[in-house]
Write an enzyme that holds these catalytic residues in place. Structure first.
Site, PDB file in Angstrom:
ATOM      1  N   ASP A 141      35.380  65.113   7.042  1.00 54.69           N
ATOM      2  CA  ASP A 141      34.425  64.004   7.079  1.00 54.69           C
ATOM      3  C   ASP A 141      33.453  64.122   7.992  1.00 54.69           C
ATOM      4  O   ASP A 141      32.832  63.372   8.471  1.00 54.69           O
ATOM      5  CB  ASP A 141      35.508  62.898   7.856  1.00 54.69           C
ATOM      6  CG  ASP A 141      34.786  61.577   7.575  1.00 54.69           C
ATOM      7  OD1 ASP A 141      35.265  60.482   8.503  1.00 54.69           O
ATOM      8  OD2 ASP A 141      33.919  61.263   6.679  1.00 54.69           O
ATOM      9  N   LYS A 144      28.178  66.521   5.124  1.00 52.20           N
ATOM     10  CA  LYS A 144      28.229  66.558   3.860  1.00 52.20           C
ATOM     11  C   LYS A 144      28.164  68.019   3.106  1.00 52.20           C
ATOM     12  O   LYS A 144      28.825  68.394   2.378  1.00 52.20           O
ATOM     13  CB  LYS A 144      28.052  65.627   2.781  1.00 52.20           C
ATOM     14  CG  LYS A 144      28.198  64.127   3.674  1.00 52.20           C
ATOM     15  CD  LYS A 144      29.637  63.944   4.050  1.00 52.20           C
ATOM     16  CE  LYS A 144      29.861  62.848   5.106  1.00 52.20           C
ATOM     17  NZ  LYS A 144      31.116  62.829   5.595  1.00 52.20           N
ATOM     18  N   ASP A 169      36.348  63.017   2.431  1.00 50.91           N
ATOM     19  CA  ASP A 169      35.851  61.677   2.274  1.00 50.91           C
ATOM     20  C   ASP A 169      34.391  61.682   1.645  1.00 50.91           C
ATOM     21  O   ASP A 169      33.912  62.854   1.678  1.00 50.91           O
ATOM     22  CB  ASP A 169      35.747  61.103   3.970  1.00 50.91           C
ATOM     23  CG  ASP A 169      35.322  59.616   3.740  1.00 50.91           C
ATOM     24  OD1 ASP A 169      34.822  59.135   4.900  1.00 50.91           O
ATOM     25  OD2 ASP A 169      35.474  58.799   2.901  1.00 50.91           O
ATOM     26  N   ASN A 170      33.963  60.648   1.366  1.00 42.98           N
ATOM     27  CA  ASN A 170      32.488  60.795   1.036  1.00 42.98           C
ATOM     28  C   ASN A 170      32.242  61.662  -0.298  1.00 42.98           C
ATOM     29  O   ASN A 170      30.769  61.916  -0.455  1.00 42.98           O
ATOM     30  CB  ASN A 170      31.599  60.858   1.976  1.00 42.98           C
ATOM     31  CG  ASN A 170      32.091  59.891   3.245  1.00 42.98           C
ATOM     32  OD1 ASN A 170      32.501  60.527   4.054  1.00 42.98           O
ATOM     33  ND2 ASN A 170      32.052  58.679   3.127  1.00 42.98           N
ATOM     34  N   GLU A 199      33.127  52.589   3.022  1.00 40.32           N
ATOM     35  CA  GLU A 199      33.719  51.597   4.161  1.00 40.32           C
ATOM     36  C   GLU A 199      33.066  50.304   4.296  1.00 40.32           C
ATOM     37  O   GLU A 199      31.782  50.598   4.513  1.00 40.32           O
ATOM     38  CB  GLU A 199      33.719  52.620   5.459  1.00 40.32           C
ATOM     39  CG  GLU A 199      32.564  53.274   5.900  1.00 40.32           C
ATOM     40  CD  GLU A 199      32.636  54.581   5.305  1.00 40.32           C
ATOM     41  OE1 GLU A 199      33.326  54.996   4.372  1.00 40.32           O
ATOM     42  OE2 GLU A 199      32.160  55.328   6.011  1.00 40.32           O
TER      43      GLU A 199
END
Ligand SMILES: O=C(NC/C=C/[C@H]1OC[C@H](O)[C@@H]1O)c1cc([N+](=O)[O-])cc(O)c1O
Ligand SMILES: [Mg+2]
Length: 214
Positions: A141, A144, A169-170, A199
């Site tokens: 997380d 990136k 995540d993401n 989120e």
């Protein structure tokens, strides 16, 4: 002097959550982010998917890349068995300072080791300096564009074993295209996408769960 968003998030925890109650800390942060100020926590919707993966893996050793304010750190640590440990890496010292206080408020500091520094520098030290053999679960997380290089680094450092789980995540927003391509095309991983939302928004995002096959 102006406060920062992480400082305001911590104040909301200290005001609205009960010391020693991890669930109330998670709830207070989600409430702050929905009603006051958006912040880049994994959040409640993706957080439920995170919880289900953590519960399923029931890990003894967990690595989290990107602590931020400690929201996912608290969610994960709250589900760990008694002698399990979570090592969380944070590059930004201001974020780390806030996260330490959020983790302390939740009462989970015994299960968590927060290390300040760059993941690329710290990952090669995990075995020697932190007594880690392999990680049962890694939650990605952080930056990136570091997901892929750090995954390759964990492989090279022998930190993954047959069955180790990577949860990222993401993968849609902000997006990690090179990482996604890698784990979905490599014969060394079996990947699964959990569709969700960024989120506290209606924007599509999701988590990618990848099993290392050895
Ligand atoms: O950059 C994100 N995460 C990486 C965090 C980067 C910062 O925290 C760790 C590192 O020290 C850096 O200072 C992010 C960004 C969004 N976003 O919507 O922009 C949503 C998310 O869930 C995210 O994890
Ligand atoms: Mg994130």
């Amino acid at each position: 002097t102006q406060s920062t968003r992480p400082q305001r998030l911590l104040s909301a925890v200290q005001k609205n959550a009960t010391r020693g109650d991890p669930c109330s800390v998670v709830k207070a942060i989600d409430q702050f982010c929905r009603s006051k100020e958006w912040a880049m926590n994994v959040g409640d919707e993706k957080g439920c998917i995170l919880d289900s993966v953590v519960s399923e893996v029931n890990p003894t050793t967990v690595l989290e890349l990107g602590t931020y304010c400690g929201y996912s750190t608290v969610r994960i640590a709250n589900l760990l068995p008694p002698h399990a440990k979570l090592i969380t890496l944070e590059f930004n010292p201001d974020f780390a300072a806030i996260a330490r206080q959020v983790i302390a408020w939740s009462g989970l500091e015994e299960k968590v080791q927060l290390v300040e520094g760059a993941s690329g520098d710290l990952i090669p030290k995990m075995k020697e300096d932190f007594g880690v053999k392999t990680f049962d679960l890694v939650f990605l997380d952080h930056w990136k564009d570091r997901y892929l290089p750090d995954t390759k680094l964990m492989e090279a450092c022998g930190l993954l074993r047959k069955g180790s789980i990577l949860l990222a995540d993401n993968v849609i927003c902000p997006g990690t295209p090179d990482y996604l391509e890698y784990v979905r095309s490599s014969p060394r991983y079996e990947s699964q996408y959990f569709k969700s939302h960024l989120e506290y928004t209606k924007v599509e995002d999701g988590l990618e769960k990848s099993v290392f096959l050895g």
